[in-house]
Design an enzyme around this catalytic site. Sequence first.
Site, PDB file in Angstrom:
ATOM      1  N   GLU A  59     114.895  60.754  45.709  1.00  0.00           N
ATOM      2  CA  GLU A  59     116.421  61.111  46.027  1.00  0.00           C
ATOM      3  C   GLU A  59     116.268  61.539  47.817  1.00  0.00           C
ATOM      4  OE1 GLU A  59     117.499  64.594  43.621  1.00  0.00           O
ATOM      5  OE2 GLU A  59     117.068  63.521  41.838  1.00  0.00           O
ATOM      6  N   TRP A 106      95.642  52.823  22.979  1.00  0.00           N
ATOM      7  CA  TRP A 106      95.862  53.554  24.047  1.00  0.00           C
ATOM      8  C   TRP A 106      94.474  53.784  24.489  1.00  0.00           C
ATOM      9  CZ3 TRP A 106     100.817  52.707  23.849  1.00  0.00           C
ATOM     10  CH2 TRP A 106     101.386  52.883  22.690  1.00  0.00           C
ATOM     11  N   GLU A 150      95.623  62.438  27.223  1.00  0.00           N
ATOM     12  CA  GLU A 150      94.409  63.758  27.281  1.00  0.00           C
ATOM     13  C   GLU A 150      95.096  64.969  26.644  1.00  0.00           C
ATOM     14  OE1 GLU A 150      91.147  64.089  29.741  1.00  0.00           O
ATOM     15  OE2 GLU A 150      91.582  61.773  30.475  1.00  0.00           O
ATOM     16  N   GLY A 169     118.608  55.372  49.025  1.00  0.00           N
ATOM     17  CA  GLY A 169     118.618  54.005  48.389  1.00  0.00           C
ATOM     18  C   GLY A 169     117.451  53.437  48.599  1.00  0.00           C
ATOM     19  N   SER A 191      91.683  57.716  20.547  1.00  0.00           N
ATOM     20  CA  SER A 191      92.937  57.690  19.800  1.00  0.00           C
ATOM     21  C   SER A 191      92.914  56.347  18.939  1.00  0.00           C
ATOM     22  CB  SER A 191      93.977  57.729  20.705  1.00  0.00           C
ATOM     23  OG  SER A 191      94.013  58.920  21.364  1.00  0.00           O
ATOM     24  N   GLU A 192      93.941  56.583  18.070  1.00  0.00           N
ATOM     25  CA  GLU A 192      94.093  55.371  17.089  1.00  0.00           C
ATOM     26  C   GLU A 192      95.791  55.460  16.702  1.00  0.00           C
ATOM     27  OE1 GLU A 192      89.832  55.612  14.630  1.00  0.00           O
ATOM     28  OE2 GLU A 192      91.898  55.665  13.507  1.00  0.00           O
TER      29      GLU A 192
END
Length: 414
Positions: free
Chosen positions: A368, A189, A395, A372, A159-160
């Site tokens: 969930e 990346w 990918e 909390g 990737s670029e």
Amino acid sequence: MLRYATRLARPVLRNTVSSSRSFSTTRLAASQVTSLHTFTEEEEMLRDAVRRFANDVVGPRVREMDENEMMDPVVIKGLFEQGLMGIETSAELGGSDSSFTSAIIAIEELAKVDPSVSVMCDVHNTLVNTVFRTYGSKEQQEKYLPQLSENKLGSFCLSEPASGSDAFALQARAVKDGDHWVLNGSKMWITNSYEAEVFLVFANIDPSKGYRGITCFIVERDMGIKIAKKEQKLGIRASSTCTLDFDDVRVPAENVLGGEGKGYKIAIEILNEGRIGIAAQMVGLAQGAFDKSVPYTFQRKQFGKAIGEFQGMQFQQAEAAIEIEAARLLTYNAARRKEEGNSFAKEAAMAKYYSSVVAQKVAGSAIEWAGGVGFTRETGIEKFWRDSKIGAIYEGTSNIQLQTIAKFIQKEYS
């Protein structure tokens, strides 16, 4: 170091003809019936060993690595010592001499504890090692595969900034200069790049030929690669993702991997395999979130009984379990098809797409279910949700997977 050799059991078909019928029937011998959950003894041993390593070595370090956004060297060293960084590599070259499904099992088990560690192992095995084993010359294999099995991390650099989903709109260039190639450009990346010492870098040697000029180069860190930026990410924070710069990096001519202009073919074929690894990572992630959250629902009581006993909660957990299992079976099926030499590009896309969807859904629900407590960093449940988002991106984005699947459908039905 672990050594695993696996053999797939194939069903034996027996033809029986009934005298009272005009057609023949084919039956499977009961002892030969297998399922996608049927593993060899060696694969089961591997699963147990990886599970112990993940729980004992990785588990205690997960939160600190996430907070520091850095992989603990102890974890990296342990992956090599356990034989998990050369799973399919032959024993003669320092590897574990095992199956592709074994690699998928390891990736899944690691992701149940920390998806960051899982993707480090995944990229190193299913992309870097596989490129060397499949396309490397004998000399390249003998030089680099022992290093990649024993102590040197690998990185896959495609990737670029201007080429993501359009992976072959590369700007990186390589120009021949005597017995070297001079490499210029940048990559973005790139997984494992902060710690890696061996890089597979794709660059174009003849832009006039378009993607047919793309070539794969073996570049070692000390040849002059610059780590320009280490990304700060939403999830998988301990997994390094960096921008790399190549300024007149001189690469020996013998470090062209697979031949000049063959980079496109290499990347296309290897990314199909890598997608099964990402699917396994997402399946493990979903299972890890499920395993952390569900026990809490039977400890936490409200209105006089455990919240896990309420039908609304039970149905959600039942649906999540079904979806995890469906994603797992898609992933195992793609892995076995690849291993047996069958076509698997469509199955890999399906597994990668669906597993990423399930990972996000289950990880969100797990928060969930724990209420909390699940929203706090103390339990580690929220980390699975943060880590899950990347599954729809790297990918091959989810849209790319759908496009791939659609092309197969069109070919079949048009």
